[in-house]
Design a protein around this motif. Structure first.
Motif, PDB file in Angstrom:
ATOM      1  N   ASP A   1      21.505 -15.310  24.800  1.00  0.00           N
ATOM      2  CA  ASP A   1      21.699 -16.903  25.640  1.00  0.00           C
ATOM      3  C   ASP A   1      20.748 -18.131  24.762  1.00  0.00           C
ATOM      4  O   ASP A   1      19.384 -17.381  24.030  1.00  0.00           O
ATOM      5  N   GLN A   2      21.522 -18.810  24.264  1.00  0.00           N
ATOM      6  CA  GLN A   2      21.032 -20.034  23.506  1.00  0.00           C
ATOM      7  C   GLN A   2      19.112 -20.491  24.675  1.00  0.00           C
ATOM      8  O   GLN A   2      17.676 -20.668  23.913  1.00  0.00           O
ATOM      9  N   VAL A   3      18.730 -20.404  25.944  1.00  0.00           N
ATOM     10  CA  VAL A   3      18.357 -20.587  26.604  1.00  0.00           C
ATOM     11  C   VAL A   3      17.322 -19.794  26.477  1.00  0.00           C
ATOM     12  O   VAL A   3      15.485 -20.384  26.140  1.00  0.00           O
ATOM     13  N   THR A   4      17.333 -18.666  26.528  1.00  0.00           N
ATOM     14  CA  THR A   4      16.637 -17.769  26.205  1.00  0.00           C
ATOM     15  C   THR A   4      15.685 -17.117  24.840  1.00  0.00           C
ATOM     16  O   THR A   4      14.521 -17.383  24.879  1.00  0.00           O
ATOM     17  N   VAL A   5      16.158 -17.846  24.097  1.00  0.00           N
ATOM     18  CA  VAL A   5      16.199 -17.715  22.661  1.00  0.00           C
ATOM     19  C   VAL A   5      15.435 -19.172  22.400  1.00  0.00           C
ATOM     20  O   VAL A   5      13.665 -19.125  21.795  1.00  0.00           O
ATOM     21  N   ALA A   6      15.293 -20.371  23.411  1.00  0.00           N
ATOM     22  CA  ALA A   6      15.024 -21.672  22.672  1.00  0.00           C
ATOM     23  C   ALA A   6      13.668 -21.420  23.547  1.00  0.00           C
ATOM     24  O   ALA A   6      12.483 -21.426  23.278  1.00  0.00           O
ATOM     25  N   ARG A   7      13.315 -20.736  25.111  1.00  0.00           N
ATOM     26  CA  ARG A   7      12.017 -20.094  25.701  1.00  0.00           C
ATOM     27  C   ARG A   7      11.184 -19.454  24.752  1.00  0.00           C
ATOM     28  O   ARG A   7      10.335 -19.496  24.783  1.00  0.00           O
ATOM     29  N   LEU A   8      11.958 -18.546  23.898  1.00  0.00           N
ATOM     30  CA  LEU A   8      10.938 -17.264  23.492  1.00  0.00           C
ATOM     31  C   LEU A   8      10.036 -18.378  21.871  1.00  0.00           C
ATOM     32  O   LEU A   8       9.569 -18.403  21.524  1.00  0.00           O
ATOM     33  N   CYS A   9      10.815 -18.857  21.524  1.00  0.00           N
ATOM     34  CA  CYS A   9      10.473 -20.049  20.059  1.00  0.00           C
ATOM     35  C   CYS A   9       9.701 -21.000  20.759  1.00  0.00           C
ATOM     36  O   CYS A   9       8.610 -20.809  20.194  1.00  0.00           O
ATOM     37  N   VAL A  10       9.467 -21.662  22.102  1.00  0.00           N
ATOM     38  CA  VAL A  10       8.721 -22.146  22.528  1.00  0.00           C
ATOM     39  C   VAL A  10       7.533 -21.657  22.979  1.00  0.00           C
ATOM     40  O   VAL A  10       6.189 -22.084  22.603  1.00  0.00           O
ATOM     41  N   GLY A  11       8.081 -20.285  23.483  1.00  0.00           N
ATOM     42  CA  GLY A  11       6.518 -19.597  23.584  1.00  0.00           C
ATOM     43  C   GLY A  11       6.059 -18.701  22.233  1.00  0.00           C
ATOM     44  O   GLY A  11       4.688 -18.884  21.839  1.00  0.00           O
ATOM     45  N   LEU A  12       6.412 -19.053  20.598  1.00  0.00           N
ATOM     46  CA  LEU A  12       6.461 -18.142  19.246  1.00  0.00           C
ATOM     47  C   LEU A  12       5.318 -20.036  19.399  1.00  0.00           C
ATOM     48  O   LEU A  12       4.154 -20.113  18.889  1.00  0.00           O
ATOM     49  N   LEU A  13       5.572 -20.943  19.970  1.00  0.00           N
ATOM     50  CA  LEU A  13       5.156 -22.388  18.917  1.00  0.00           C
ATOM     51  C   LEU A  13       3.936 -22.539  20.595  1.00  0.00           C
ATOM     52  O   LEU A  13       2.462 -22.892  18.798  1.00  0.00           O
ATOM     53  N   GLY A  14       3.639 -22.482  21.228  1.00  0.00           N
ATOM     54  CA  GLY A  14       2.367 -22.816  21.710  1.00  0.00           C
ATOM     55  C   GLY A  14       1.556 -21.726  22.438  1.00  0.00           C
ATOM     56  O   GLY A  14       0.676 -21.250  21.451  1.00  0.00           O
ATOM     57  N   GLY A  15       1.467 -20.374  21.940  1.00  0.00           N
ATOM     58  CA  GLY A  15       1.263 -19.161  22.234  1.00  0.00           C
ATOM     59  C   GLY A  15       0.010 -19.294  23.070  1.00  0.00           C
ATOM     60  O   GLY A  15      -0.357 -19.732  23.555  1.00  0.00           O
ATOM     61  N   ASP A  16      -0.786 -18.376  22.157  1.00  0.00           N
ATOM     62  CA  ASP A  16      -2.589 -18.086  22.749  1.00  0.00           C
ATOM     63  C   ASP A  16      -3.501 -19.589  22.509  1.00  0.00           C
ATOM     64  O   ASP A  16      -3.935 -19.682  23.696  1.00  0.00           O
ATOM     65  N   VAL A  17      -3.285 -20.454  21.746  1.00  0.00           N
ATOM     66  CA  VAL A  17      -3.759 -21.447  21.291  1.00  0.00           C
ATOM     67  C   VAL A  17      -3.105 -22.435  22.449  1.00  0.00           C
ATOM     68  O   VAL A  17      -4.748 -23.760  23.024  1.00  0.00           O
ATOM     69  N   TYR A  18      -2.150 -22.722  22.921  1.00  0.00           N
ATOM     70  CA  TYR A  18      -1.701 -23.593  23.768  1.00  0.00           C
ATOM     71  C   TYR A  18      -2.424 -23.287  25.864  1.00  0.00           C
ATOM     72  O   TYR A  18      -3.056 -24.109  25.460  1.00  0.00           O
ATOM     73  N   LEU A  19      -2.306 -22.230  25.690  1.00  0.00           N
ATOM     74  CA  LEU A  19      -2.968 -21.969  27.146  1.00  0.00           C
ATOM     75  C   LEU A  19      -4.724 -21.621  26.682  1.00  0.00           C
ATOM     76  O   LEU A  19      -4.819 -21.800  27.772  1.00  0.00           O
ATOM     77  N   ARG A  20      -5.132 -21.447  25.396  1.00  0.00           N
ATOM     78  CA  ARG A  20      -6.557 -21.676  25.361  1.00  0.00           C
ATOM     79  C   ARG A  20      -7.239 -22.610  26.093  1.00  0.00           C
ATOM     80  O   ARG A  20      -8.215 -23.625  26.593  1.00  0.00           O
TER      81      ARG A  20
END
Length: 70
Positions: free
Chosen positions: A21-40
Motif C-alpha cells: 500500500d503506497q499510502v501506508t508506505v508514504a506515511r512510514l517514510c514521513v515518520g522516518l524523516l520526522g521522527g522524534d526530532v520533529y516532535l520534540r
C-alpha cells in the motif's frame, strides 16, 4: 502524503521499491524523516538541529527506508 505517494508509485513501477500500500508506505517514510526530532521541536523541547545534523538524519532515514523496501 499525496506527493510522497506519487514518488513511491514511480519507484515501485521502476522496480526500485517492493511495497504494498503506497499510502501506508508514504506515511512510514514521513515518520522516518520526522521522527522524534520533529516532535520534540513541535513541543518546544529541543532546539532546531544544525544543518549537518538534519542532513545526517535525512540520509539515514532514506537509507533505512530503501533498505526496508528494496
Amino acid at each position: 502524503v499525496s506527493d510522497r505517494c506519487r514518488l513511491v508509485r514511480r519507484q515501485k513501477a521502476r522496480g526500485v521499491l517492493k511495497i504494498g500500500d503506497q499510502v501506508t508506505v508514504a506515511r512510514l517514510c514521513v515518520g522516518l524523516l520526522g521522527g522524534d526530532v520533529y516532535l520534540r521541536r513541535l513541543l518546544g523541547l529541543a532546539p532546531e538541529p544544525e544543518l549537518a545534523e538534519r542532513d545526517r538524519l535525512v540520509a539515514e532515514a532514506v537509507r533505512v527506508f530503501i533498505s526496508a523496501h528494496s
